[in-house]
Motif scaffolding. Structure first.
Motif, short mmCIF file in Angstrom:
data_model
loop_
_atom_site.label_atom_id
_atom_site.label_comp_id
_atom_site.label_asym_id
_atom_site.label_seq_id
_atom_site.Cartn_x
_atom_site.Cartn_y
_atom_site.Cartn_z
N PHE A 184 16.23 26.28 8.81
CA PHE A 184 15.11 25.58 8.59
C PHE A 184 13.92 26.10 8.59
O PHE A 184 13.46 27.19 9.39
N GLN A 185 13.17 25.80 7.51
CA GLN A 185 11.76 26.39 7.33
C GLN A 185 10.57 25.33 7.24
O GLN A 185 10.79 24.64 6.21
N PRO A 186 9.82 24.95 8.23
CA PRO A 186 9.70 25.77 9.52
C PRO A 186 10.96 25.17 10.50
O PRO A 186 11.56 24.30 10.17
N PRO A 187 11.16 25.96 11.61
CA PRO A 187 12.22 25.55 12.48
C PRO A 187 11.99 23.94 12.79
O PRO A 187 10.97 23.04 12.87
N LEU A 188 13.22 23.52 13.08
CA LEU A 188 13.63 22.07 13.14
C LEU A 188 12.74 21.44 14.08
O LEU A 188 12.05 20.21 13.76
N GLN A 189 12.45 22.04 15.45
CA GLN A 189 11.53 21.51 16.30
C GLN A 189 10.09 21.41 15.80
O GLN A 189 9.64 20.19 16.07
N VAL A 190 9.63 22.17 15.05
CA VAL A 190 8.62 22.25 14.58
C VAL A 190 8.38 21.33 13.56
O VAL A 190 7.25 20.24 13.45
N GLN A 191 9.39 20.78 12.94
CA GLN A 191 9.24 19.86 11.66
C GLN A 191 9.35 18.46 12.18
O GLN A 191 8.61 17.59 11.92
N ASP A 203 19.08 -1.98 13.28
CA ASP A 203 19.25 -3.34 12.91
C ASP A 203 19.36 -4.46 14.12
O ASP A 203 18.71 -5.36 14.30
N GLU A 204 20.16 -3.87 15.09
CA GLU A 204 20.31 -4.61 16.38
C GLU A 204 18.94 -4.92 17.24
O GLU A 204 18.65 -5.85 17.63
N LEU A 205 18.21 -3.72 17.14
CA LEU A 205 16.78 -3.67 17.82
C LEU A 205 15.94 -4.60 17.08
O LEU A 205 15.11 -5.39 17.68
N ARG A 206 16.03 -4.71 15.84
CA ARG A 206 15.09 -5.52 15.03
C ARG A 206 15.25 -7.03 15.36
O ARG A 206 14.41 -8.06 15.47
N VAL A 207 16.77 -7.52 15.78
CA VAL A 207 17.10 -8.76 16.05
C VAL A 207 16.56 -9.19 17.69
O VAL A 207 15.99 -10.32 17.84
N SER A 208 16.75 -8.20 18.51
CA SER A 208 16.48 -8.24 19.84
C SER A 208 15.03 -8.13 20.10
O SER A 208 14.59 -8.81 21.17
N PHE A 209 14.16 -7.50 19.08
CA PHE A 209 12.75 -7.33 19.56
C PHE A 209 12.10 -7.56 18.11
O PHE A 209 11.42 -6.59 17.56
N PRO A 210 11.86 -8.96 17.67
CA PRO A 210 11.51 -9.28 16.52
C PRO A 210 9.92 -8.93 16.54
O PRO A 210 9.22 -8.90 15.59
N HIS A 211 9.34 -8.76 17.72
CA HIS A 211 7.79 -8.51 17.94
C HIS A 211 7.56 -7.10 17.39
O HIS A 211 6.53 -6.45 17.41
N TYR A 212 8.61 -6.14 17.12
CA TYR A 212 8.47 -4.71 16.63
C TYR A 212 9.03 -4.83 15.21
O TYR A 212 9.96 -5.40 14.88
N GLN A 213 8.10 -4.08 14.26
CA GLN A 213 8.49 -3.97 12.93
C GLN A 213 9.08 -2.58 13.18
O GLN A 213 8.51 -1.47 13.41
N ILE A 214 10.17 -2.43 12.69
CA ILE A 214 11.03 -1.00 12.86
C ILE A 214 11.38 -0.81 11.24
O ILE A 214 12.07 -1.30 10.53
N GLU A 215 11.12 0.48 11.12
CA GLU A 215 11.20 1.07 9.64
C GLU A 215 12.85 1.54 9.54
O GLU A 215 13.48 1.81 10.58
N GLU A 216 13.05 1.86 8.25
CA GLU A 216 14.26 2.44 8.01
C GLU A 216 14.17 3.72 8.62
O GLU A 216 13.17 4.29 8.57
N PRO A 217 15.62 4.60 9.00
CA PRO A 217 15.40 5.67 9.50
C PRO A 217 14.64 6.57 8.94
O PRO A 217 14.60 6.61 7.57
N HIS A 218 14.13 7.54 9.45
CA HIS A 218 13.39 8.95 8.78
C HIS A 218 14.42 9.81 9.15
O HIS A 218 14.76 10.04 10.21
N TYR A 219 14.53 10.76 8.02
CA TYR A 219 15.30 11.97 8.40
C TYR A 219 14.42 13.00 8.36
O TYR A 219 13.49 13.48 7.60
N ILE A 220 14.56 14.16 9.32
CA ILE A 220 13.96 15.43 9.60
C ILE A 220 14.61 16.59 9.53
O ILE A 220 15.91 16.64 9.93
N GLY A 221 14.22 17.53 8.67
CA GLY A 221 15.02 19.00 8.59
C GLY A 221 16.10 18.89 7.63
O GLY A 221 17.28 18.41 7.71
N MET A 222 15.66 19.27 6.45
CA MET A 222 16.57 19.30 5.24
C MET A 222 17.00 20.68 4.97
O MET A 222 16.26 21.74 5.26
#
Ligand SMILES: C[S@@+](CC[C@H](N)C(=O)[O-])C[C@H]1O[C@@H](n2cnc3c(N)ncnc32)[C@H](O)[C@@H]1O
Ligand SMILES: [Mg+2]
Length: 449
Positions: free
Chosen positions: A97-104, A280-299
């Motif tokens: 990883f560049q930069p290291p994963l934790q930094v990313q 998806d489960e969280l979107r149903v249980s907590f409709p007052h939150y807008q939950i984005e699609e997952p983000h991926y870090i460290g390619m």
């Protein structure tokens, strides 16, 4: 207090700053609930499998010293640390990883919070970090607190050793980067740490602007991890919640067998589909939150199909809801506090400038007091007389070094005033031919904004 329209840090006036500084000093005087036993930061703490003691791993040590990655990271991110604790085992294979994963991951949080602040136009004044570990994120975000509008950072972890190490590393970082941080625009930030179990909600973590929890949930049994997230979204109600966990499928990149966990301490790891279903489960249980699609870090080149090493969720509160968690629910104990003194340099400069102008206004330059031991006659004044005119609480003015104040004065007078230290007394010399009105005009012309 004035506000910049673009959200890039507000230019605070001196009074706001010194008031904040005063409050900060008072907060730092509050006794802690518990003082942690000081952990040895030099001692290697093998928490997870695959971790080799770098003291005995010569190749690794060599790489650590020579790897341009570290320097590049330090320059770019000001992370300025090669602390062992900043990397867990898989991340030590940092050539992946560049930069290291934790930094990313830290960068991902920084960018997400920056964007959130810009879009919402509301400051992230209170930021909470849950499962903070050794406080890598806290260090990584320090220089952006001014841009976020942050004044309070609260961190909690269940492990006293990690907390003690984190506190020491954070303090070291703040000291080493004091110069840069004092030049950043922003109010001083009180950074508190707590010992506690994040499964129990604590009133002090309710209604904060942001909660961040990186690579923590997988260290708790799945049922409890879900309870923690449910508590955040259902009880604590931050305006934004960011959490991350490893993408199990990515372990293939590290040459691991299917089903093998990245760390011994992991209670579960999710593949991309499982994480996505959880959201998806969280979107149903907590409709007052807008939950984005997952983000991926460290390619990693060649593994694009696996998306990224970590998967992160970003949840934004949609409604104007407030937590009803009672004030007396405070199971966590305070174990540390430290200040990130942003913006102090410009404020100090402006205070010295005001003090100098006031002093010039009140001081008569008498012929009889001219010193005639140099090329041309001059007046000599102790800097302490000028600093006597500082309009700031002692807690702030005490931090202004006399020699630094003289440097500021030399600059603001275009070097028409000189440094003159006699018998250990720090002072300034003003040449006889230097007209007071001209000096005042120069100071006004040189005003810093
Ligand atoms: C892999 S570390 C991540 C640390 C940090 N978030 C980071 O990104 O560097 C996981 C942390 O979660 C903490 N943790 C695990 N269970 C916890 C709990 N129930 N309450 C509070 N902290 C917990 C551990 O002590 C550990 O410091
Ligand atoms: Mg982990």
């Amino acid at each position: 207090m004035s506000h910049a329209d673009d959200g890039w840090g507000a230019p605070y006036d001196e009074q706001t700053y010194v008031d904040a500084y005063d409050q900060l000093e008072l907060a730092l005087l509050e006794p802690l609930d518990r003082v942690l036993e000081k952990a040895d930061i030099e001692q290697f703490r093998p928490k997870f499998k695959n971790q080799q003691d770098p003291k005995t791993d010569k190749k690794q040590r060599y790489r650590k010293k020579k790897n341009g990655d570290d320097e590049w990271r330090d320059v770019l991110y000001g992370f300025g640390t090669s602390d062992e604790s900043d990397f867990s085992d898989h991340e030590k294979r940092k050539h992946y990883f560049q930069p290291p994963l934790q930094v990313q991951r830290n960068s991902f949080v920084k960018n997400t919070l920056m964007q959130f602040k810009r879009n919402s136009q509301v400051e992230i004044s209170r930021l909470a970090i849950m499962g903070c570990g050794e406080m890598s994120l806290e260090k990584g975000l320090c220089e952006y607190f001014g841009s976020f509008g942050t004044i309070n950072v609260i961190s909690v972890d269940i492990d006293p050793v990690s907390l003690s190490v984190g506190q020491q590393l954070l303090q070291k970082y703040l000291t080493q980067h004091g110069d840069i941080l004092s030049s950043e625009t922003g109010l001083p930030v009180l950074m508190r740490s707590y010992l506690g179990d994040i499964l129990e909600p604590d009133h002090r973590f309710a209604n904060v602007d942001a909660i961040v929890s990186l690579e923590v949930v997988e260290h708790i049994p799945l049922e409890d991890a879900k309870k923690f997230v449910n508590n955040v979204l259902g009880i604590l109600l931050p305006r934004i919640f960011i959490f991350s966990t490893p993408n199990h499928e990515y372990n293939a990149v590290f040459g691991m067998k299917p089903g093998e966990f990245r760390h011994d301490d992991h209670k579960f790891e999710m593949n991309r589909n499982e994480f996505s279903c959880w959201l998806d489960e969280l979107r149903v249980s907590f409709p007052h939150y807008q939950i984005e699609e997952p983000h991926y870090i460290g390619m990693t080149n060649g593994y694009e199909d696996l998306s990224g090493a970590s998967q992160a969720a970003v949840c934004r509160l949609q409604d104007d809801l407030s937590s009803t968690l009672p004030q007396d629910i405070t199971p966590y104990v305070t174990v540390g506090h430290v200040a990130c003194r942003l913006g102090s340099r410009l404020v100090a400069y402006n205070l010295v400038r005001q003090a100098l102008l006031e002093w010039l206004d009140k001081t008569e330059f008498h012929e009889a007091e001219l010193k005639k031991d140099g090329y041309s006659p001059y007046w000599n004044f102790a800097i302490s007389h000028i600093l006597h005119h500082l309009h700031a609480p002692i807690s702030f003015s005490a931090t202004i070094d006399e020699k630094v104040a003289i440097k500021y004065i030399q600059g603001m007078t275009s070097h028409k005033v000189h440094l003159n230290c006699v018998n250990g007394v720090n002072g300034i010399a003003i040449p006889q031919n230097q007209k007071k009105a001209d000096l005042i005009a120069t100071i006004h012309r040189n005003e810093l904004n």
